[in-house]
Design a protein around this motif. Sequence first.
Motif, PDB file in Angstrom:
ATOM      1  N   GLU A  94       2.298  -4.670  -7.518  1.00 37.50           N
ATOM      2  CA  GLU A  94       2.047  -4.128  -6.179  1.00 37.50           C
ATOM      3  C   GLU A  94       3.284  -3.436  -5.604  1.00 37.50           C
ATOM      4  OE1 GLU A  94       0.932  -5.857  -1.826  1.00 37.50           O
ATOM      5  OE2 GLU A  94      -0.273  -6.608  -3.515  1.00 37.50           O
ATOM      6  N   MET A 110       3.399   0.452  -4.457  1.00 39.42           N
ATOM      7  CA  MET A 110       3.817   0.853  -3.110  1.00 39.42           C
ATOM      8  C   MET A 110       4.997   1.820  -3.167  1.00 39.42           C
ATOM      9  SD  MET A 110       1.722  -0.303  -0.962  1.00 39.42           S
ATOM     10  CE  MET A 110       2.628   0.142   0.511  1.00 39.42           C
ATOM     11  N   TYR A 145      -4.533  -4.587  -3.688  1.00 44.83           N
ATOM     12  CA  TYR A 145      -4.170  -3.873  -4.906  1.00 44.83           C
ATOM     13  C   TYR A 145      -4.850  -4.510  -6.102  1.00 44.83           C
ATOM     14  CZ  TYR A 145      -1.315  -2.085  -8.739  1.00 44.83           C
ATOM     15  OH  TYR A 145      -0.890  -1.511  -9.914  1.00 44.83           O
ATOM     16  N   ILE A 195       1.859  -1.343   7.932  1.00 41.64           N
ATOM     17  CA  ILE A 195       0.743  -1.682   7.044  1.00 41.64           C
ATOM     18  C   ILE A 195       0.402  -3.146   7.275  1.00 41.64           C
ATOM     19  CG2 ILE A 195      -0.012  -1.866   4.646  1.00 41.64           C
ATOM     20  CD1 ILE A 195       1.968   0.429   4.021  1.00 41.64           C
ATOM     21  N   LYS A 216      -2.243  -4.873   5.876  1.00 40.32           N
ATOM     22  CA  LYS A 216      -2.708  -5.572   4.686  1.00 40.32           C
ATOM     23  C   LYS A 216      -2.730  -4.591   3.517  1.00 40.32           C
ATOM     24  CE  LYS A 216      -6.500  -8.504   3.110  1.00 40.32           C
ATOM     25  NZ  LYS A 216      -7.784  -9.082   3.433  1.00 40.32           N
ATOM     26  N   THR A 217      -2.425  -5.102   2.340  1.00 39.70           N
ATOM     27  CA  THR A 217      -2.462  -4.303   1.119  1.00 39.70           C
ATOM     28  C   THR A 217      -3.398  -4.995   0.132  1.00 39.70           C
ATOM     29  OG1 THR A 217      -0.174  -3.616   1.463  1.00 39.70           O
ATOM     30  CG2 THR A 217      -1.071  -3.332  -0.737  1.00 39.70           C
ATOM     31  N   LEU A 252      -5.632   1.027  -4.875  1.00 45.47           N
ATOM     32  CA  LEU A 252      -4.723   0.479  -3.879  1.00 45.47           C
ATOM     33  C   LEU A 252      -5.310   0.842  -2.509  1.00 45.47           C
ATOM     34  CD1 LEU A 252      -1.981  -0.776  -3.013  1.00 45.47           C
ATOM     35  CD2 LEU A 252      -1.028   1.531  -3.153  1.00 45.47           C
ATOM     36  N   ASN A 253      -5.550  -0.174  -1.690  1.00 44.19           N
ATOM     37  CA  ASN A 253      -6.112   0.053  -0.355  1.00 44.19           C
ATOM     38  C   ASN A 253      -5.108  -0.473   0.675  1.00 44.19           C
ATOM     39  OD1 ASN A 253      -7.734   0.548   1.826  1.00 44.19           O
ATOM     40  ND2 ASN A 253      -9.209  -1.064   1.390  1.00 44.19           N
ATOM     41  N   LEU A 254      -4.745   0.404   1.597  1.00 35.27           N
ATOM     42  CA  LEU A 254      -3.815   0.029   2.656  1.00 35.27           C
ATOM     43  C   LEU A 254      -4.569  -0.041   3.966  1.00 35.27           C
ATOM     44  CD1 LEU A 254      -1.005   2.564   1.664  1.00 35.27           C
ATOM     45  CD2 LEU A 254      -1.240   0.172   0.956  1.00 35.27           C
TER      46      LEU A 254
END
Length: 185
Positions: free
Chosen positions: A146, A150, A173, A168, A170-171, A179-181
């Motif tokens: 992760e 990033m 992955y 951000i 929450k991440t 990958l969702n931010l």
Amino acid sequence: SYPWDMGGIAGLRRFLERSYGLADHIAPAEPESVTRQLHKVITKHTTDIPETKFNTAISALMIFVNVAEKEGITRASYETFIKLLAPFAPHLTEEIWHELGHTTSVHLETYPVADSDLARDTLVVIGVQINGKLRGDITISPTATEPEAMAAVHSNPHFTNRLSGVTIRKTIYIPGKILNLVIPE
């Protein structure tokens, strides 16, 4: 029942013609991407054919033809491709096999075995989502962590502009996939 579609026959014919025409793309050396794609096809066939997933096995062959036409192929790889195509087009592959100078049947040859190291991708393109909406992609190792993902996002100017001054929250992955931010709206 499923309605008969003549377009499917035309598409299959084009694929077989392109497979036959791969002989025109034989080169003394081939890019690593072609070798990797060939080993992916072998891997796919060894799992899909016993499970009678013939559509996906043929699809993998079609993807390989696309790559090989663009980038070139060695004679050894072409012969391996013919062995993979043989269960699905026995008469055509037998003809090609004899045109390549072989005197025995292609169906008596040993089926190819994949090299798992060559079948594995060294880089993958993953989608980057911001609040669940796809905003672009990054190219990273399929085993990237992760923090590495990033770092790739922060080094990409497209994302740097979107994320500057934003916290951000929450991440999410999934390695090698997405990958969702999650950021405040």
